[in-house]
Structures are given as C-alpha cells and as structure tokens.
Design an enzyme around this catalytic site. Structure first.
Site, PDB file in Angstrom:
ATOM      1  N   GLU A 177       0.836  -1.204   0.000  1.00 52.47           N
ATOM      2  CA  GLU A 177       0.000   0.000   0.000  1.00 52.47           C
ATOM      3  C   GLU A 177       0.869   1.251   0.000  1.00 52.47           C
ATOM      4  O   GLU A 177       2.022   1.228   0.468  1.00 52.47           O
ATOM      5  CB  GLU A 177      -0.893  -0.020   1.257  1.00 52.47           C
ATOM      6  CG  GLU A 177      -1.801   1.194   1.385  1.00 52.47           C
ATOM      7  CD  GLU A 177      -2.874   1.035   2.461  1.00 52.47           C
ATOM      8  OE1 GLU A 177      -2.812   0.060   3.224  1.00 52.47           O
ATOM      9  OE2 GLU A 177      -3.773   1.898   2.510  1.00 52.47           O
ATOM     10  N   ASN A 181     -12.436  -0.994  -0.781  1.00 51.72           N
ATOM     11  CA  ASN A 181     -11.721  -1.615   0.344  1.00 51.72           C
ATOM     12  C   ASN A 181     -12.331  -1.116   1.652  1.00 51.72           C
ATOM     13  O   ASN A 181     -12.575   0.082   1.813  1.00 51.72           O
ATOM     14  CB  ASN A 181     -10.236  -1.210   0.317  1.00 51.72           C
ATOM     15  CG  ASN A 181      -9.536  -1.561   1.629  1.00 51.72           C
ATOM     16  OD1 ASN A 181      -9.262  -2.728   1.896  1.00 51.72           O
ATOM     17  ND2 ASN A 181      -9.268  -0.556   2.462  1.00 51.72           N
ATOM     18  N   GLU A 182     -12.567  -2.018   2.560  1.00 49.19           N
ATOM     19  CA  GLU A 182     -13.079  -1.679   3.896  1.00 49.19           C
ATOM     20  C   GLU A 182     -14.148  -0.589   3.787  1.00 49.19           C
ATOM     21  O   GLU A 182     -14.080   0.452   4.462  1.00 49.19           O
ATOM     22  CB  GLU A 182     -11.942  -1.276   4.845  1.00 49.19           C
ATOM     23  CG  GLU A 182     -11.028  -2.455   5.135  1.00 49.19           C
ATOM     24  CD  GLU A 182     -10.110  -2.272   6.351  1.00 49.19           C
ATOM     25  OE1 GLU A 182     -10.041  -1.179   6.921  1.00 49.19           O
ATOM     26  OE2 GLU A 182      -9.460  -3.280   6.725  1.00 49.19           O
ATOM     27  N   TYR A 193      -6.576  -8.932  11.549  1.00 46.38           N
ATOM     28  CA  TYR A 193      -5.228  -8.676  12.062  1.00 46.38           C
ATOM     29  C   TYR A 193      -5.064  -9.290  13.448  1.00 46.38           C
ATOM     30  O   TYR A 193      -6.012  -9.306  14.239  1.00 46.38           O
ATOM     31  CB  TYR A 193      -4.976  -7.163  12.150  1.00 46.38           C
ATOM     32  CG  TYR A 193      -4.719  -6.544  10.790  1.00 46.38           C
ATOM     33  CD1 TYR A 193      -3.466  -6.611  10.200  1.00 46.38           C
ATOM     34  CD2 TYR A 193      -5.745  -5.906  10.079  1.00 46.38           C
ATOM     35  CE1 TYR A 193      -3.225  -6.052   8.951  1.00 46.38           C
ATOM     36  CE2 TYR A 193      -5.514  -5.347   8.832  1.00 46.38           C
ATOM     37  CZ  TYR A 193      -4.251  -5.423   8.267  1.00 46.38           C
ATOM     38  OH  TYR A 193      -4.013  -4.887   7.033  1.00 46.38           O
ATOM     39  N   GLU A 217      -6.091  -9.013   3.716  1.00 49.53           N
ATOM     40  CA  GLU A 217      -5.258  -8.325   4.711  1.00 49.53           C
ATOM     41  C   GLU A 217      -5.215  -9.208   5.947  1.00 49.53           C
ATOM     42  O   GLU A 217      -6.258  -9.510   6.538  1.00 49.53           O
ATOM     43  CB  GLU A 217      -5.820  -6.945   5.062  1.00 49.53           C
ATOM     44  CG  GLU A 217      -5.671  -5.947   3.933  1.00 49.53           C
ATOM     45  CD  GLU A 217      -6.039  -4.518   4.314  1.00 49.53           C
ATOM     46  OE1 GLU A 217      -5.912  -4.156   5.497  1.00 49.53           O
ATOM     47  OE2 GLU A 217      -6.458  -3.781   3.408  1.00 49.53           O
ATOM     48  N   GLN A 224       2.221  -5.898   5.482  1.00 50.35           N
ATOM     49  CA  GLN A 224       2.394  -5.527   4.081  1.00 50.35           C
ATOM     50  C   GLN A 224       3.843  -5.799   3.684  1.00 50.35           C
ATOM     51  O   GLN A 224       4.710  -5.827   4.541  1.00 50.35           O
ATOM     52  CB  GLN A 224       2.070  -4.063   3.868  1.00 50.35           C
ATOM     53  CG  GLN A 224       0.666  -3.699   4.269  1.00 50.35           C
ATOM     54  CD  GLN A 224       0.307  -2.289   3.829  1.00 50.35           C
ATOM     55  OE1 GLN A 224       1.105  -1.548   3.283  1.00 50.35           O
ATOM     56  NE2 GLN A 224      -0.949  -1.920   4.095  1.00 50.35           N
TER      57      GLN A 224
HETATM   58  O1  AHR Z   1      -2.910  -2.443   6.330  1.00 51.62           O
HETATM   59  C1  AHR Z   1      -3.194  -1.236   6.950  1.00 51.62           C
HETATM   60  C2  AHR Z   1      -4.657  -0.852   6.848  1.00 51.62           C
HETATM   61  O2  AHR Z   1      -5.435  -1.755   7.558  1.00 51.62           O
HETATM   62  C3  AHR Z   1      -5.255  -0.866   5.476  1.00 51.62           C
HETATM   63  O3  AHR Z   1      -5.016   0.284   4.763  1.00 51.62           O
HETATM   64  C4  AHR Z   1      -6.708  -0.994   5.761  1.00 51.62           C
HETATM   65  O4  AHR Z   1      -7.411  -1.621   4.725  1.00 51.62           O
HETATM   66  C5  AHR Z   1      -6.747  -1.746   7.066  1.00 51.62           C
HETATM   67  O5  AHR Z   1      -7.558  -1.119   7.996  1.00 51.62           O
END
Ligand code: AHR
Length: 495
Positions: free
Chosen positions: A26, A173-174, A240, A296, A345
């Site tokens: 990103e 995205n999101e 995450y 992600e 990332q």
């Molecule tokens: O990876 C960091 C961020 O996490 C990304 O930009 C977003 O899609 C997510 O909230």
C-alpha cells in the site's frame, strides 16, 4: 499425550492455490516510496526506479500475486494522477497515512512493471469511497483494452502499446470503515453498480472482488452473499492479530511469555473466523464458486519508538514467524474456499517480509517462513490427523503443534511444522501412510532462535535465519521421528 501425526498421502483435500502466498503493498509509510520505489536517479541500485535488492529478495519468494494501491489508500486514490510523464504528475496528500505528500511517481505503469519483474499477477483495488463509476471503468479500459478507445489510446500515448493482463480487481476496500463508512445494504448496491462497468476486454477475464467483512462481522458477509453473490467472483475478509487493545497493541519486540501465548492464540482464531464466514458463504454458494480472499492479515503492533505513528513501521521477531506459519497452515486447511490471501504488508509496514533503511535491506523471520513454505504453492493438500500436546497458560490452552502437508506435482511430499510452545521442545512422531514406501529420504529446515523476540537488525541481519533440521530419524516402517526446538517453524521434504 504425545505429539502424533498421521498423514494420509493417498487422500487429498484439494489444491493449495499459490495465491494464498500473496502479498499486499500500500501507499503507506515507507512501503512504496523508499521500500519499493526509489526512482531512476537514485544512488540506490534500481531497475527502472524499482530497488534491485528488494526486487531480488521478493523474487525468491515466488510471490504469486500483489495487491495495490491499498488498503484505505485505495478509496482515496485517483489513478489518472499517476500516469503520464512523471515530472508533470500532480502531488497528492496521503491524508489517511501520516499526511505525507506523494509525487505520484509510482502509478499504474510502475506497479504493473513491478508485477512483470516479479513474475506475479496484479491485484488492483479500485476506489468506491471517493471515486466514480466512470473512473473505475476507465481504469480497467486503460489497462486491458487492446483496440482503439480513448483510454487505450491514452495508454499508448504514455508509452505502453499492448494492454496488460489484469486478473484481479477489487471494488472498494473496507467500505464499512475507511472506504466510506457504509452499511452493507448500501455497499452491496454500490458494488452491483460499480462491478457492472468492470469489463472484460478481449480475453482479459477479471475476477471481480467484493469488499468483505472485518473479523467477526458476519452480518456484512450475510448481506453481501444474499444480495450480491451472483455479481461477484470473490469476497474478502480482513483479520489482524493484535495482542492487546486497539489503542495499546503492544511492542513488536518487547513482550512477555504471556504476550507470546496470547498473540498465537489470537492468530489461530483465524480458523474459527473462516469457519463462521464460510458457513454463510456455503448457504448461498454451496458449490463454492465464490472465493474467499483474506486480502489483509498479519500482526499489528505499536510502531517502533520514534517513528511516525501514521507509517505503521514495526519490527518482526520469531513471534511473527510463528503467526505467519500458523496462519498459512490454516489457509491451507481451508483451501476449498480460501483461494487467496495477502499478508500486510510487503515492505516496511506491519508484518513485512523485508525492511529497508537507506540503501540497506534485511529479511525478517516472516520472510524466511514464506521462503521455506513456498514449496506448498499449487501443491495438493494432504489429509492429516493430528494429536497434539496442549500448550497451556493462565487457564487457556492451544495445541502445541501445528502441521500441514502437501504433495507437489513432482511427487515430493512436504510437511511443515510449528512448535508454538515458548520453552518446551516437541517430540513428534509422523506416520506417513498411503505411499509406496520408496520415499526414504527425509531432510528438513528449521527456523528457531535462542530468544522469543529474536529479530534481524541492520547491524545484525542474520540473527534469525533457517538452518538444517538435524536428528530426523526414519524408521523401517516409514515413521518419521524428530524433535522441534521451542518456538520454532520447520519444513520436511520427503521424496
Ligand atoms: O494495512 C493497513 C490498513 O489496515 C489498510 O489500509 C486498511 O485496509 C486496514 O484497515
């Protein structure tokens, strides 16, 4: 109880799509600028502006697919600002990530060049949150249309005669958060509208990817599948691994044994999370036509002290290696529905595989896991029955051992292993059933370290690196016996 594994080599669970080993880059912090792109005039060696050391390191991972330009950045990105002569491209403020002013020198052409140099497929994420339907339609036309049209002609004027092959396209995205704070009922209608204009030109067939849920938001998946299933080829999921709270996530390198345990417990929650979302997908799509893409995932800790909080720069230890290996095992186990995953990332952000500082670059423990496990890409997942000792702490328990096995097209069987326990070795017996017994030779590689927080630094880049796994004993009956060090990741090759 002992750690005992039975691998039924004559029973496969399906193909492990190599895209499970995908990555995500990103416009965030020093990922693109500095980490990947240094520009043609940089003293740092580069190929047409892309730094050579990073390129070569990534090539060794056989990266199958790379997602770009975001993340939250995607719904702020206007692609036309990133084409044409670089010196005339207008700057933009990366308002989501640290307010950095970017010169747009890394745009569509540069990203697709990077993919060509890596030999990977591009996964482009379009802008729904602040972009128009026309903008999205024209981007696809610009990249993939071979005939004469305003966008194809513009591409040619910018130096690219032939269209690129672009297989994966994300529609937002999101969008439940940074991509517009939408309700699923609203987004699904927008998705249906926008995707209509994501066209297949010539023989370029696009996999249309709808924005999916965050971790446990099953309502989002329900609405998307109910009202959008027939318009999509894939639906995403983000998860995450955050050891503590969102506000205070904890240090990447300074942590206790309890933090180690909690982090791994949270990482393997991916399994139940996939079960929950897959159950909904199975209701609307029992044939499993729609892929689940975890685009992600990874660890998210506090930023390194003294670095810009908006840049999300974190170090990477043996704990990250275990999170990576355990998570990849889970994806392999769900290979009937999970067709792609993208660790967040690639460079200098969150759970990165490489870190850079000026002209220097280091490989992280996570890098080594991806390198060791790449043999699983496109192999057949084998059926496994696992009996593991428990790993217990503060009244909670997770399995000490995690195992995944596959067979490549050349017949080699690879067995990857994790010993999650912070200070106990794991003695293992592996029964390999369903082979003709000709596969006598077994060799292995292990990633381990003396400290749980062992990591590579620019001063000491090789503190954590793979080594041969010794002491593998192969019985006459084919049984494999070995001992895994505490807090380790290993891979065996049998063939
Ligand atoms: O990876 C960091 C961020 O996490 C990304 O930009 C977003 O899609 C997510 O909230």
């Amino acid at each position: 109880m002992k750690n005992h594994v039975v691998i039924n080599a004559d029973r496969t669970k399906g193909n492990i799509n190599r895209h499970i080993y995908g990555h995500f880059a990103e416009h965030l912090g020093r990922c693109i600028y500095e980490g990947i792109w240094v520009g043609e005039d940089s003293p740092i060696p580069n190929i047409q502006g892309i730094r050579t050391d990073v390129l070569e390191a990534l090539r060794k991972l056989n990266i199958p697919v790379l997602r770009w330009p975001g993340g939250c950045f995607a719904d702020e990105y206007h692609w036309k600002d990133g084409i044409g002569p670089r010196e005339t491209r207008k700057c933009m403020v990366n308002s989501h990530w640290g307010g950095l002013v970017e010169n747009n020198h890394f745009g569509t052409h540069e990203f697709l060049l990077l993919c060509e140099l890596l030999g990977c497929e591009p996964y482009i994420n379009g802008n729904v949150g602040s972009g128009t339907v026309q903008e999205m339609q024209e981007w696809v036309e610009y990249m993939t249309f071979d005939g004469e049209s305003p966008m194809a002609d513009l591409r040619r004027a910018n130096g690219r005669e032939k269209p690129w092959k672009v297989t994966y396209f994300g529609v937002g995205n999101e969008n439940w958060g940074c991509g517009g704070n939408m309700r699923p009922e609203f987004y699904v209608d927008l998705y249906r509208q926008y995707q209509t204009y994501v066209r297949n030109y010539g023989d370029n067939k696009i996999v249309k990817i709808a924005c999916g849920a965050n971790d446990y938001n099953t309502h989002w998946t329900e609405v998307l599948m109910r009202d959008g299933e027939r318009y999509m080829d894939a639906l995403t999921l983000h998860y995450y691994t955050i050891p503590n709270t969102w506000q205070e996530k904890g240090s990447a390198t300074e942590f206790s044994e309890q933090d180690w345990f909690v982090t791994l417990r949270k990482a393997i929650a991916m399994d139940e999370l996939l079960d929950k979302h897959e159950t909904i997908m199975n209701k609307y799509d029992p044939a499993k036509r729609v892929a689940l893409i975890v685009d992600e995932w990874g660890t998210w800790f506090d930023v390194e002290p003294g670095t810009n909080p908006g840049f999300l720069y974190q170090q990477n230890t043996m704990r990250d290696a275990l999170v990576a290996a355990l998570t990849l095992h889970i994806f392999q186990d769900h290979c009937d529905r999970v067709q792609m995953a993208n660790i967040a990332q690639t460079v200098n952000v969150l759970q990165s595989v490489v870190l850079t500082e000026g002209a220097s670059m280091i490989l992280t423990p996570t890098y080594h896991v991806f390198e060791m496990f790449k043999v699983h890409q496109d192999a057949e997942a084998l059926d496994i029955a696992l009996q593991s000792e428990p790993y217990e702490m503060s009244g909670e328990s997770i399995p000490q051992i995690s195992v995944s096995a596959s067979r490549s097209s050349d017949g080699t069987i690879q067995i990857s292993l994790c010993n999650a326990h912070h200070d106990r070795e794991a003695e293992l017996t592996i029964e390999l059933r369903g082979t003709d017994g000709s596969d006598r030779a077994t060799e292995g590689t292990v990633l381990s370290a003396l400290e749980l927080n062992a990591h590579n630094t620019f001063a000491q880049p090789n503190t954590v690196q793979p080594a041969p796994l010794s002491g593998i004993v192969r019985g006459d009956d084919g049984t494999i016996r070995l001992t895994m060090p505490p807090a380790s990741v290993g891979i065996l090759r049998v063939g």
